[in-house]
Design an enzyme around this catalytic site. Structure first.
Site, PDB file in Angstrom:
ATOM      1  N   TYR A  12       0.833  -1.223   0.000  1.00 58.90           N
ATOM      2  CA  TYR A  12       0.000   0.000   0.000  1.00 58.90           C
ATOM      3  C   TYR A  12       0.866   1.271   0.000  1.00 58.90           C
ATOM      4  O   TYR A  12       0.809   2.080  -0.939  1.00 58.90           O
ATOM      5  CB  TYR A  12      -0.918  -0.074   1.217  1.00 58.90           C
ATOM      6  N   SER A 125       6.384   3.211  13.125  1.00 57.92           N
ATOM      7  CA  SER A 125       4.951   3.424  13.321  1.00 57.92           C
ATOM      8  C   SER A 125       4.705   4.192  14.608  1.00 57.92           C
ATOM      9  O   SER A 125       5.465   4.060  15.577  1.00 57.92           O
ATOM     10  CB  SER A 125       4.287   2.050  13.415  1.00 57.92           C
ATOM     11  N   TYR A 149       3.736  -6.954  17.020  1.00 58.88           N
ATOM     12  CA  TYR A 149       4.010  -6.127  15.832  1.00 58.88           C
ATOM     13  C   TYR A 149       4.749  -4.853  16.257  1.00 58.88           C
ATOM     14  O   TYR A 149       5.798  -4.507  15.696  1.00 58.88           O
ATOM     15  CB  TYR A 149       2.695  -5.759  15.130  1.00 58.88           C
ATOM     16  N   LYS A 153       8.788  -3.224  15.573  1.00 61.93           N
ATOM     17  CA  LYS A 153       9.147  -1.871  15.122  1.00 61.93           C
ATOM     18  C   LYS A 153      10.119  -1.228  16.112  1.00 61.93           C
ATOM     19  O   LYS A 153      11.117  -0.616  15.716  1.00 61.93           O
ATOM     20  CB  LYS A 153       7.893  -1.002  14.974  1.00 61.93           C
ATOM     21  N   ARG A 231      -7.726   9.458  15.936  1.00 60.83           N
ATOM     22  CA  ARG A 231      -6.458   9.148  15.271  1.00 60.83           C
ATOM     23  C   ARG A 231      -6.071  10.271  14.309  1.00 60.83           C
ATOM     24  O   ARG A 231      -6.908  11.051  13.877  1.00 60.83           O
ATOM     25  CB  ARG A 231      -6.574   7.845  14.450  1.00 60.83           C
TER      26      ARG A 231
HETATM   27  P1  NAD Z   1       1.633  -3.715   3.018  1.00 59.80           P
HETATM   28  O1  NAD Z   1       1.396  -5.034   3.636  1.00 59.80           O
HETATM   29  O2  NAD Z   1       0.643  -3.214   2.030  1.00 59.80           O
HETATM   30  O3  NAD Z   1       3.078  -3.680   2.327  1.00 59.80           O
HETATM   31  C1  NAD Z   1       4.160  -4.414   2.829  1.00 59.80           C
HETATM   32  C2  NAD Z   1       4.754  -5.205   1.679  1.00 59.80           C
HETATM   33  O4  NAD Z   1       5.871  -5.958   2.173  1.00 59.80           O
HETATM   34  C3  NAD Z   1       3.777  -6.199   1.066  1.00 59.80           C
HETATM   35  O5  NAD Z   1       3.720  -5.996  -0.331  1.00 59.80           O
HETATM   36  C4  NAD Z   1       4.377  -7.568   1.404  1.00 59.80           C
HETATM   37  O6  NAD Z   1       4.133  -8.518   0.384  1.00 59.80           O
HETATM   38  C5  NAD Z   1       5.839  -7.237   1.568  1.00 59.80           C
HETATM   39  N1  NAD Z   1       6.623  -8.132   2.440  1.00 59.80           N
HETATM   40  C6  NAD Z   1       6.325  -8.544   3.692  1.00 59.80           C
HETATM   41  N2  NAD Z   1       7.327  -9.332   4.167  1.00 59.80           N
HETATM   42  C7  NAD Z   1       8.268  -9.412   3.197  1.00 59.80           C
HETATM   43  C8  NAD Z   1       9.504 -10.074   3.075  1.00 59.80           C
HETATM   44  N3  NAD Z   1       9.985 -10.854   4.057  1.00 59.80           N
HETATM   45  N4  NAD Z   1      10.209  -9.935   1.931  1.00 59.80           N
HETATM   46  C9  NAD Z   1       9.734  -9.177   0.914  1.00 59.80           C
HETATM   47  N5  NAD Z   1       8.558  -8.536   0.967  1.00 59.80           N
HETATM   48  C10 NAD Z   1       7.825  -8.646   2.092  1.00 59.80           C
HETATM   49  O7  NAD Z   1       1.807  -2.654   4.199  1.00 59.80           O
HETATM   50  P2  NAD Z   1       1.852  -1.070   4.154  1.00 59.80           P
HETATM   51  O8  NAD Z   1       0.620  -0.567   4.784  1.00 59.80           O
HETATM   52  O9  NAD Z   1       2.241  -0.621   2.821  1.00 59.80           O
HETATM   53  O10 NAD Z   1       3.029  -0.823   5.201  1.00 59.80           O
HETATM   54  C11 NAD Z   1       4.373  -0.664   4.786  1.00 59.80           C
HETATM   55  C12 NAD Z   1       5.249  -0.565   6.031  1.00 59.80           C
HETATM   56  O11 NAD Z   1       4.786   0.516   6.848  1.00 59.80           O
HETATM   57  C13 NAD Z   1       5.208  -1.816   6.914  1.00 59.80           C
HETATM   58  O12 NAD Z   1       6.498  -2.042   7.423  1.00 59.80           O
HETATM   59  C14 NAD Z   1       4.258  -1.416   8.025  1.00 59.80           C
HETATM   60  O13 NAD Z   1       4.538  -2.106   9.214  1.00 59.80           O
HETATM   61  C15 NAD Z   1       4.546   0.063   8.174  1.00 59.80           C
HETATM   62  N6  NAD Z   1       3.410   0.824   8.737  1.00 59.80           N
HETATM   63  C16 NAD Z   1       2.173   0.728   8.161  1.00 59.80           C
HETATM   64  C17 NAD Z   1       1.096   1.426   8.716  1.00 59.80           C
HETATM   65  C18 NAD Z   1      -0.294   1.318   8.134  1.00 59.80           C
HETATM   66  O14 NAD Z   1      -1.248   1.654   8.834  1.00 59.80           O
HETATM   67  N7  NAD Z   1      -0.450   0.890   6.878  1.00 59.80           N
HETATM   68  C19 NAD Z   1       1.290   2.240   9.847  1.00 59.80           C
HETATM   69  C20 NAD Z   1       2.573   2.333  10.389  1.00 59.80           C
HETATM   70  C21 NAD Z   1       3.632   1.616   9.819  1.00 59.80           C
HETATM   71  N1  UFG Z   2     -12.131   1.127  14.544  1.00 57.87           N
HETATM   72  C1  UFG Z   2     -13.479   0.847  14.674  1.00 57.87           C
HETATM   73  N2  UFG Z   2     -13.993  -0.165  13.915  1.00 57.87           N
HETATM   74  C2  UFG Z   2     -13.243  -0.892  13.037  1.00 57.87           C
HETATM   75  C3  UFG Z   2     -11.856  -0.589  12.911  1.00 57.87           C
HETATM   76  C4  UFG Z   2     -11.340   0.427  13.690  1.00 57.87           C
HETATM   77  O1  UFG Z   2     -14.182   1.478  15.458  1.00 57.87           O
HETATM   78  O2  UFG Z   2     -13.779  -1.801  12.378  1.00 57.87           O
HETATM   79  C5  UFG Z   2     -11.559   2.240  15.335  1.00 57.87           C
HETATM   80  C6  UFG Z   2     -10.449   1.816  16.285  1.00 57.87           C
HETATM   81  O3  UFG Z   2     -11.001   1.408  17.508  1.00 57.87           O
HETATM   82  C7  UFG Z   2      -9.616   3.106  16.380  1.00 57.87           C
HETATM   83  C8  UFG Z   2      -9.772   3.732  14.988  1.00 57.87           C
HETATM   84  O4  UFG Z   2     -10.957   3.148  14.431  1.00 57.87           O
HETATM   85  O5  UFG Z   2     -10.178   3.980  17.312  1.00 57.87           O
HETATM   86  C9  UFG Z   2      -8.597   3.445  14.067  1.00 57.87           C
HETATM   87  O6  UFG Z   2      -8.359   2.051  14.017  1.00 57.87           O
HETATM   88  P1  UFG Z   2      -7.431   1.373  12.896  1.00 57.87           P
HETATM   89  O7  UFG Z   2      -7.506  -0.099  13.116  1.00 57.87           O
HETATM   90  O8  UFG Z   2      -7.786   1.888  11.560  1.00 57.87           O
HETATM   91  O9  UFG Z   2      -5.999   1.951  13.238  1.00 57.87           O
HETATM   92  P2  UFG Z   2      -5.151   1.871  14.584  1.00 57.87           P
HETATM   93  O10 UFG Z   2      -4.944   3.272  15.050  1.00 57.87           O
HETATM   94  O11 UFG Z   2      -5.722   0.919  15.543  1.00 57.87           O
HETATM   95  O12 UFG Z   2      -3.784   1.235  14.073  1.00 57.87           O
HETATM   96  C10 UFG Z   2      -3.118   1.681  12.895  1.00 57.87           C
HETATM   97  C11 UFG Z   2      -2.332   0.517  12.293  1.00 57.87           C
HETATM   98  C12 UFG Z   2      -1.227   0.089  13.229  1.00 57.87           C
HETATM   99  C13 UFG Z   2      -0.363   1.276  13.548  1.00 57.87           C
HETATM  100  C14 UFG Z   2      -1.205   2.398  14.123  1.00 57.87           C
HETATM  101  C15 UFG Z   2      -0.371   3.626  14.354  1.00 57.87           C
HETATM  102  O13 UFG Z   2      -3.192  -0.591  12.064  1.00 57.87           O
HETATM  103  O14 UFG Z   2      -0.426  -0.854  12.590  1.00 57.87           O
HETATM  104  O15 UFG Z   2      -2.259   2.734  13.209  1.00 57.87           O
HETATM  105  O16 UFG Z   2       0.267   4.001  13.195  1.00 57.87           O
HETATM  106  F1  UFG Z   2       0.562   0.896  14.454  1.00 57.87           F
END
Ligand code: NAD
Ligand code: UFG
Length: 337
Positions: A12, A125, A149, A153, A231
């Site tokens: 993503y 994160s 998770y 990080k 958030r």
């Molecule tokens: P995502 O799952 O869409 O993208 C991660 C990609 O990494 C995927 O395409 C997956 O196939 C690939 N991958 C996983 N393990 C691998 C491996 N061992 N070797 C090669 N490829 C691998 O996730 P995203 O939302 O794009 O997140 C990207 C990064 O940002 C992640 O490290 C995630 O932890 C971090 N992050 C995401 C969020 C969020 O809410 N999306 C918030 C904070 C941090």
């Molecule tokens: N929520 C609902 N219903 C749902 C999903 C979420 O009410 O079906 C609420 C949660 O309780 C929270 C808010 O919506 O209050 C946001 O929840 P998300 O699951 O969308 O996001 P989080 O803040 O829980 O977590 C996300 C990522 C984590 C990351 C964090 C901080 O999933 O990986 O943001 O970056 F660590």
């Protein structure tokens, strides 16, 4: 022109960052094991940018196959998105998370050292702040985590801090993302979760399109403006641009830097529901459910440091985030499938 290795670039945030990098004339090489992404992403990136990025299916945990990429290419920098990211799954399968997220990073840093690549951006994160004592959250707040998770990080941040202390040539940016939502305005790339989404925005868009009957709002008794969780939602394109700005900073040899990437605004679940109703022109039915384990009241960033040091300022508001999430969902009712 810089050559940048993007691990997890089919995912993503990675795919959106690849687009912004290509648009600014960078040469991009993606590695991804496709464990949470689709091959179709490459075609979509090509449609947006008119350029097909180099891509190899590589598991970053497999040292030898990963090394071949370094043997064949000379990179100026790496952005390390690859990782598993589902909080709930990490509680169920902690070893999978520790192994995938840590081993991939060990391999990457060893290879960067061996092939003399000295600029790394790491996807951290806001989860590393645990339950903050106050908001907004500054980068120097205490760090503590509540699930495997988050622990991966924080462990990786610690490892990179220790490593950078003894490798002065090594530049590393720890980027603490808040809550990315939205999609590329073209509607060609976006978030494509497997199965029933865990996160709020993809859940809401699936309710709006009729795939899910109703949103479960997890708790309305938090100490927030309307009782629901607050958030800092950030448009994924703004977040992607944050990476471009960060790379420019690393090229100036700053050593280790840490930035919050958010907007600085906190929105409640019900505010997001309302904004999505407006964006979709549909009612979003919801019911109040008990709190979700591990959730916190409020989480939003102070982003002054990123603004001052890299010129980062999110330009999209909640309205555009909702518009683009919905546009992606409408154009791709089944994601990339
Ligand atoms: P995502 O799952 O869409 O993208 C991660 C990609 O990494 C995927 O395409 C997956 O196939 C690939 N991958 C996983 N393990 C691998 C491996 N061992 N070797 C090669 N490829 C691998 O996730 P995203 O939302 O794009 O997140 C990207 C990064 O940002 C992640 O490290 C995630 O932890 C971090 N992050 C995401 C969020 C969020 O809410 N999306 C918030 C904070 C941090
Ligand atoms: N929520 C609902 N219903 C749902 C999903 C979420 O009410 O079906 C609420 C949660 O309780 C929270 C808010 O919506 O209050 C946001 O929840 P998300 O699951 O969308 O996001 P989080 O803040 O829980 O977590 C996300 C990522 C984590 C990351 C964090 C901080 O999933 O990986 O943001 O970056 F660590």
């Amino acid at each position: 022109m810089k050559k940048i290795l993007i691990t997890g670039g089919m995912g993503y945030i990675g795919s959106h960052t690849v687009v912004e990098l290509i648009d600014r004339g960078n040469d991009v090489f993606i590695v991804d094991n496709l464990s949470n992404s689709s091959l179709e992403v490459i075609n979509r990136i090509e449609k947006i940018t008119s350029k097909k990025p180099a891509f190899k299916v590589i598991d970053c945990c497999k040292f030898d196959e990963f090394e071949q990429v370094f043997k064949d290419n000379k990179f100026d920098a790496v952005i390390h998105f690859a990782g598993l990211k589902a909080v709930g799954e990490s509680v169920e399968k902690p070893l999978l998370y520790f192994e995938n997220n840590l081993v991939s990073t060990f391999n990457l840093v060893k290879l960067m050292e061996k092939y003399n690549v000295n600029n790394l951006v790491f996807s951290s994160s806001a989860t590393v702040y645990g339950k903050p004592e106050s908001v907004p959250i500054y980068e120097d707040f205490p760090l503590h985590v509540t699930n495997p998770y988050g622990r991966t990080k924080l462990m990786i941040e610690d490892i990179l801090r220790d490593y950078s202390k003894v490798h002065p040539k090594f530049n590393v940016a720890l980027l603490r993302y808040f809550n990315p939502i939205g999609a590329h305005p073209s509607g060609l790339i976006g978030e494509d979760p497997n199965g029933i989404p865990n996160n709020l925005m993809p859940y809401i868009t699936q309710v709006a399109i009729g795939k899910l009957p109703c949103l479960n709002v997890f708790g309305d008794d938090y100490k927030t403006k309307d009782g629901t969780g607050v958030r800092d939602y950030i448009h994924v394109v703004d977040l992607a641009i944050g990476h471009v700005l960060t790379l420019d900073k690393l090229y100036k040899n700053p050593g280790l830097v840490t930035y919050n990437l958010g907007t600085g605004n906190g929105y409640s679940v019900l505010e997001v529901v309302k904004a999505m109703s407006v964006a979709t022109g549909k009612d979003i039915p919801y019911i109040i459910k008990p709190r979700r384990a591990g959730d916190i009241d409020e989480c939003y960033a102070n982003c002054d440091k990123a603004k001052k040091e890299i010129g980062f300022k999110a330009k999209y508001g909640l309205k555009e985030m909702c518009r683009d999430s919905w546009n992606w969902q409408l154009n791709n009712p089944n994601g990339y499938r």
